[in-house]
Write an enzyme that holds these catalytic residues in place. Sequence first.
Site, PDB file in Angstrom:
ATOM      1  N   ARG A  32      87.224  13.308 -42.082  1.00  0.00           N
ATOM      2  CA  ARG A  32      86.948  11.886 -41.846  1.00  0.00           C
ATOM      3  C   ARG A  32      85.509  11.658 -41.381  1.00  0.00           C
ATOM      4  O   ARG A  32      84.926  10.595 -41.636  1.00  0.00           O
ATOM      5  CB  ARG A  32      87.950  11.313 -40.835  1.00  0.00           C
ATOM      6  CG  ARG A  32      87.931   9.779 -40.759  1.00  0.00           C
ATOM      7  CD  ARG A  32      89.141   9.244 -40.010  1.00  0.00           C
ATOM      8  NE  ARG A  32      89.188   7.786 -40.033  1.00  0.00           N
ATOM      9  CZ  ARG A  32      88.757   7.004 -39.046  1.00  0.00           C
ATOM     10  NH1 ARG A  32      88.238   7.539 -37.949  1.00  0.00           N
ATOM     11  NH2 ARG A  32      88.839   5.687 -39.139  1.00  0.00           N
ATOM     12  N   ILE A  58      85.543   1.271 -41.543  1.00  0.00           N
ATOM     13  CA  ILE A  58      86.564   2.214 -41.981  1.00  0.00           C
ATOM     14  C   ILE A  58      87.765   1.964 -41.074  1.00  0.00           C
ATOM     15  O   ILE A  58      87.627   1.898 -39.853  1.00  0.00           O
ATOM     16  CB  ILE A  58      86.066   3.679 -41.882  1.00  0.00           C
ATOM     17  CG1 ILE A  58      87.149   4.664 -42.332  1.00  0.00           C
ATOM     18  CG2 ILE A  58      85.555   4.031 -40.514  1.00  0.00           C
ATOM     19  CD1 ILE A  58      86.668   6.119 -42.397  1.00  0.00           C
ATOM     20  N   SER A  59      88.943   1.758 -41.660  1.00  0.00           N
ATOM     21  CA  SER A  59      90.131   1.416 -40.873  1.00  0.00           C
ATOM     22  C   SER A  59      90.545   2.566 -39.965  1.00  0.00           C
ATOM     23  O   SER A  59      90.267   3.733 -40.235  1.00  0.00           O
ATOM     24  CB  SER A  59      91.303   1.067 -41.797  1.00  0.00           C
ATOM     25  OG  SER A  59      91.050  -0.116 -42.508  1.00  0.00           O
ATOM     26  N   GLN A  60      91.248   2.217 -38.888  1.00  0.00           N
ATOM     27  CA  GLN A  60      91.764   3.256 -37.998  1.00  0.00           C
ATOM     28  C   GLN A  60      92.774   4.123 -38.759  1.00  0.00           C
ATOM     29  O   GLN A  60      93.482   3.629 -39.644  1.00  0.00           O
ATOM     30  CB  GLN A  60      92.383   2.622 -36.759  1.00  0.00           C
ATOM     31  CG  GLN A  60      93.606   1.776 -37.024  1.00  0.00           C
ATOM     32  CD  GLN A  60      93.965   0.905 -35.832  1.00  0.00           C
ATOM     33  OE1 GLN A  60      93.431  -0.183 -35.665  1.00  0.00           O
ATOM     34  NE2 GLN A  60      94.879   1.388 -35.013  1.00  0.00           N
ATOM     35  N   PHE A 199      91.515  -6.973 -39.524  1.00  0.00           N
ATOM     36  CA  PHE A 199      90.682  -6.487 -40.628  1.00  0.00           C
ATOM     37  C   PHE A 199      89.476  -7.394 -40.809  1.00  0.00           C
ATOM     38  O   PHE A 199      89.502  -8.567 -40.431  1.00  0.00           O
ATOM     39  CB  PHE A 199      91.473  -6.488 -41.943  1.00  0.00           C
ATOM     40  CG  PHE A 199      92.356  -5.294 -42.150  1.00  0.00           C
ATOM     41  CD1 PHE A 199      91.940  -4.228 -42.928  1.00  0.00           C
ATOM     42  CD2 PHE A 199      93.618  -5.235 -41.579  1.00  0.00           C
ATOM     43  CE1 PHE A 199      92.750  -3.128 -43.134  1.00  0.00           C
ATOM     44  CE2 PHE A 199      94.449  -4.139 -41.769  1.00  0.00           C
ATOM     45  CZ  PHE A 199      94.012  -3.081 -42.553  1.00  0.00           C
TER      46      PHE A 199
END
Length: 208
Positions: A32, A58-60, A199
Amino acid sequence: MMHSRSELLDQFLRQQGILNEDILLAIRQLPRERFVPEALAHQAYQNNALPIGEGQTISQPYIVAKMTELLELQYDSNLLEIGTGSGYQTAVLAKLVGHVHSVERIKSLQWNAKRLLKLLDLYNISTKHADGWNGWPSKSPFDAIIVTAAAESIPNDLLYQLKEGGRLVIPIGTESQQLLRITRHGDEFHSEVIEEVRFVPLVSGDLA
């Protein structure tokens, strides 16, 4: 060091109820830290959304895993992602299906993600620089569509690019957002509210 952080993240995701072993394996296998700015690499395995430039994030990891699980993917699923972003969610999907179609409206993000995915030997991905609101009509119908930015309302074009029984996983709302899974039954669409989320907005149009 990276390995132990990956294991800690895996443990956290299991505690949060992510039990799909294929998804957990895909997340364990992906570095990641390669998908975030170098200055933030030390935070890559924390359960946080991180900025990647151009006002995007970048999403969790939990949300990446949860949304992927909700898609109910098979290896032969025809899959569309709206919002390539860093390419991290794209990479997770590419570990699970034969081919991923991904649309990104910001050209620089699309180019960077495409380059990184190839460096990671992920070749089963087609990316396109375009307005995500329109989907990818020539590749439809899709078994599953995932949207990685919040829309104010559900884009009709995406609904009608679903196959019968196809699933759309999408965050909806402006200030207060809900993650929805919408399933197509003929010309009707069954919607389930999964949980509250946060988001960046899904913006129409494309940027050079």
